[in-house]
Design a protein around this motif. Sequence first.
Motif, short mmCIF file in Angstrom:
data_model
loop_
_atom_site.label_atom_id
_atom_site.label_comp_id
_atom_site.label_asym_id
_atom_site.label_seq_id
_atom_site.Cartn_x
_atom_site.Cartn_y
_atom_site.Cartn_z
N PRO D 125 0.84 -1.21 0.00
CA PRO D 125 0.00 0.00 0.00
C PRO D 125 0.86 1.25 0.00
N GLY D 126 0.40 2.25 -0.69
CA GLY D 126 1.07 3.54 -0.69
C GLY D 126 1.38 3.91 0.76
N ARG D 127 2.64 3.93 1.03
CA ARG D 127 3.02 4.18 2.43
C ARG D 127 2.50 5.52 2.91
N ASP D 128 2.27 5.56 4.16
CA ASP D 128 1.76 6.81 4.74
C ASP D 128 2.92 7.79 4.89
N LEU D 129 2.89 8.79 4.06
CA LEU D 129 3.98 9.76 4.09
C LEU D 129 3.59 11.04 4.81
N SER D 130 2.45 10.97 5.50
CA SER D 130 1.98 12.20 6.14
C SER D 130 2.97 12.69 7.18
N LEU D 132 6.22 12.42 7.15
CA LEU D 132 7.31 13.09 6.46
C LEU D 132 6.85 14.45 5.92
N ALA D 133 5.63 14.45 5.40
CA ALA D 133 5.10 15.70 4.86
C ALA D 133 4.99 16.75 5.97
N TYR D 134 4.49 16.32 7.10
CA TYR D 134 4.31 17.21 8.25
C TYR D 134 5.65 17.81 8.67
N LEU D 135 6.62 16.96 8.74
CA LEU D 135 7.98 17.32 9.13
C LEU D 135 8.58 18.34 8.17
N LEU D 136 8.37 18.10 6.90
CA LEU D 136 8.91 19.03 5.91
C LEU D 136 8.16 20.36 5.96
N GLY D 137 6.86 20.26 6.22
CA GLY D 137 6.08 21.48 6.36
C GLY D 137 6.58 22.33 7.52
N ASN D 138 6.84 21.68 8.62
CA ASN D 138 7.36 22.40 9.79
C ASN D 138 8.66 23.11 9.45
N ALA D 139 9.52 22.44 8.70
CA ALA D 139 10.81 23.04 8.36
C ALA D 139 10.62 24.29 7.51
N VAL D 140 9.64 24.25 6.64
CA VAL D 140 9.35 25.44 5.85
C VAL D 140 8.88 26.57 6.75
N GLU D 141 7.98 26.24 7.67
CA GLU D 141 7.47 27.29 8.58
C GLU D 141 8.59 27.87 9.42
N ARG D 142 9.49 26.97 9.86
CA ARG D 142 10.63 27.43 10.66
C ARG D 142 11.62 28.25 9.83
N GLY D 143 11.53 28.16 8.52
CA GLY D 143 12.47 28.88 7.67
C GLY D 143 13.70 28.07 7.31
N PRO D 151 7.45 15.05 -0.35
CA PRO D 151 7.87 13.97 0.56
C PRO D 151 8.09 12.65 -0.18
N ARG D 152 7.35 12.42 -1.25
CA ARG D 152 7.51 11.15 -1.98
C ARG D 152 8.91 11.04 -2.57
N SER D 156 11.69 8.26 -1.58
CA SER D 156 12.26 7.28 -2.52
C SER D 156 13.77 7.20 -2.36
N VAL D 157 14.39 8.32 -2.04
CA VAL D 157 15.83 8.30 -1.81
C VAL D 157 16.14 7.56 -0.51
N VAL D 158 15.36 7.84 0.52
CA VAL D 158 15.54 7.13 1.78
C VAL D 158 15.45 5.62 1.54
N GLU D 159 14.41 5.26 0.84
CA GLU D 159 14.17 3.85 0.57
C GLU D 159 15.37 3.22 -0.13
N ALA D 160 15.86 3.93 -1.12
CA ALA D 160 17.00 3.41 -1.87
C ALA D 160 18.19 3.19 -0.96
N LEU D 161 18.46 4.18 -0.12
CA LEU D 161 19.63 4.05 0.77
C LEU D 161 19.46 2.88 1.73
N VAL D 162 18.26 2.73 2.26
CA VAL D 162 18.02 1.66 3.24
C VAL D 162 18.17 0.30 2.57
N TRP D 163 17.59 0.11 1.40
CA TRP D 163 17.70 -1.17 0.71
C TRP D 163 19.14 -1.50 0.37
#
Lengths: 199, 199, 199, 199
Positions: D125-130, D132-143, D151-152, D156-163
């Motif tokens: 199933p399409g992994r729940d990336l919410s 990660l999305a939330y985290l990236l959103g916070n970083a934008v708000e923080r500047g 986030p997708r 995908s890069v994270v996934e590649a590195l882990v595999w």
Amino acid sequence: MGTANSRRLDPAREQAILDATLELLTETGFDRMSVDQIAKRAGASKATIYRRWAGKADLVVDLICNRVEIDIPPAPDTGSLRGDLLAALGAICDAIGRRQQLIIGLVSAMLSSPELAGAVRDHMPGRDLSGLAYLLGNAVERGELTGPVDPRALFSVVEALVWRRLIVLGEPVDDAFMAEAVDRVLLPLAKTWSGSMGT
Amino acid sequence: MGTANSRRLDPAREQAILDATLELLTETGFDRMSVDQIAKRAGASKATIYRRWAGKADLVVDLICNRVEIDIPPAPDTGSLRGDLLAALGAICDAIGRRQQLIIGLVSAMLSSPELAGAVRDHMPGRDLSGLAYLLGNAVERGELTGPVDPRALFSVVEALVWRRLIVLGEPVDDAFMAEAVDRVLLPLAKTWSGSMGT
Amino acid sequence: MGTANSRRLDPAREQAILDATLELLTETGFDRMSVDQIAKRAGASKATIYRRWAGKADLVVDLICNRVEIDIPPAPDTGSLRGDLLAALGAICDAIGRRQQLIIGLVSAMLSSPELAGAVRDHMPGRDLSGLAYLLGNAVERGELTGPVDPRALFSVVEALVWRRLIVLGEPVDDAFMAEAVDRVLLPLAKTWSGSMGT
Amino acid sequence: MGTANSRRLDPAREQAILDATLELLTETGFDRMSVDQIAKRAGASKATIYRRWAGKADLVVDLICNRVEIDIPPAPDTGSLRGDLLAALGAICDAIGRRQQLIIGLVSAMLSSPELAGAVRDHMPGRDLSGLAYLLGNAVERGELTGPVDPRALFSVVEALVWRRLIVLGEPVDDAFMAEAVDRVLLPLAKTWSGSMGT
DNA sequence: GCCTAAACGAGACGGTACGTCGGGTCTTGAT
DNA sequence: ATCAAGACCCGACGTACCGTCTCGTTTAGGC
């Protein structure tokens, strides 16, 4: 020290498998005997079994037809036709009695597949009837029979009576059976047949 | 609309199962016939089968012993002992020939379990030998036999010959078989037995 | 007539076996390929195979690590870092694409036994990164990069992206993949890394 | 007390089988795990297993895709993008680390049959990336990031590195790996991507 | 006309055996 | 001495059947 033959199926394995089959067949009967058990007891692999035989029934048929010798001991010569017949029948019944379980296994296997049954009938070697022939010849010489009697015909009746006793009645082929068979059936038939001709 | 009896095992289901068993047994033989097949063909459930019978073998035994009537038609009276014997044997062989597969199934079932075999032997009712007795009586009256002959003894020999023919030889019980059985075995025995005594 | 070397393991046999393995691996995959098949196709015997390799997995690993040369063609020099990276990645992907089945077989073999996986990692020789190093050096000279970039680090990211594409996504490493990899990942990383330091 | 469902495959048996599969897969790996073992440990029969799944591979795939929840715990919010990424990656690696054997089993199963691999990719199933999305959103708000980041793409890069770490290198996904991944790859990419646009 | 209880179909279940296949070892006879 | 050929043991595979069990439904017969 390995005696295994390369390039050819190893006869030693074959014998081990047949021995194990013989044991298990005697101990537990056809139905309750599994190919895995045979393999285990023979220290063999199932593949080794199936490389030679098409299945359990085929194995049992081969065992009984070609490996177990139904050796009926030589002629008896007791001095009278009745005694000779009793002795001969006794020898047969002895041989059968000791392998009753085997024979039931054989029948089971034959009933499992008609093709197999045909194979059995073809390969079941023409039984050695020389003992019976000798015995009947003696009786003619002694004057107990007035003419020659076909041992094959007489044997077919013996066979019929024995099978009925084993399969239909499920009773052992004991002395009482033998006495009745000889006195009530075999002797009368032999005398009748010898009167006319011995076809 | 259903005619099923509540509270009691429904005889209609029983009959359907027995019919299906009879068909399958005839078509494919004992081993290759599965209980699932029977159930499916009878439109029944396996539970319904096992509620009545202890297993496949038991079912087959019951079928043959109690449901299939081995009806041997009445005495023939052809005017001669030989003709009567031929006719009687013909009737028997007819009845058997039409159910050859069944009988082989029965033997399979009996070989599968000795207990069952015993049950068969007990329930296989003393066959109606009145026809044979009548026929032998006529022969005495006609003077063809000099004394009474036990029909049971004669029947046991008939039985033996028929079974050998079917199981051991695997050949049908045809006219040639019957003629030889009567001329070479049954008539001689009947005459011999009638001479001495009629046990 | 034969070119076989006596007294020494015959290299010709070895090559035939490896060739057959390569073919079968490509055609059917690791699991579906049996050692018997390999032997038959190589015209060799299983013994000959097991004399050299410890098993199927070992054979495949040896095949891929030491026999199949993952020959990545020399540096391209297209005039821009992007072009060079695309060309280099293209060469890699080309080499991989033509052996996709092989690589999957390798992974299967590695997953089959951890010890083997270790061996693979040890023997998978430090890939020749000189091409990548040269390419990155050129970019520095050109001024596209402000400082040196470790080619090993960049290659590990390339490797990760390629494996994910092949194993996880099961999609081919085509032009679209390469373009995205270079533009979205490799170029940004190279630029970032060259800015700070070149570890 | 029986909870068995008639007419429908019993979910309790299903669960028992899946549990046993999970255990054995973790203990012994995909190759060394046999269906008989699974059946025995589940107290089930092989037929019950094959009634539901087409084979070992199918069972494992179903287990991992639909039964084991790769539950990545909720968003961390540590105050900095780096901390958040480390925490998120830590959660992922934790979840994976505890199921490393499982994942290797899954890959084995996928490599066993391409059709199956396709099924996995479809049903994974399409992994729940919410998170990660939330985290990236916070970083934008923080500047910390100048614009949105997909986030997708980052995942995908994270996934590649882990595999790559797990399969190619065969090393655990430990703190050192995570730190390097975040500092050398993920943060640079996130910053670069946020600069231009966040596709 | 309901209500209870038995028998029913359907078919899942645990087991056991089947016959097949593949991996890895070993022996033999030929080159 | 090495090779091909292939038999061998082991153990897993997937299938079939047996006999048991539990469901939910149908059908009577007692109220």
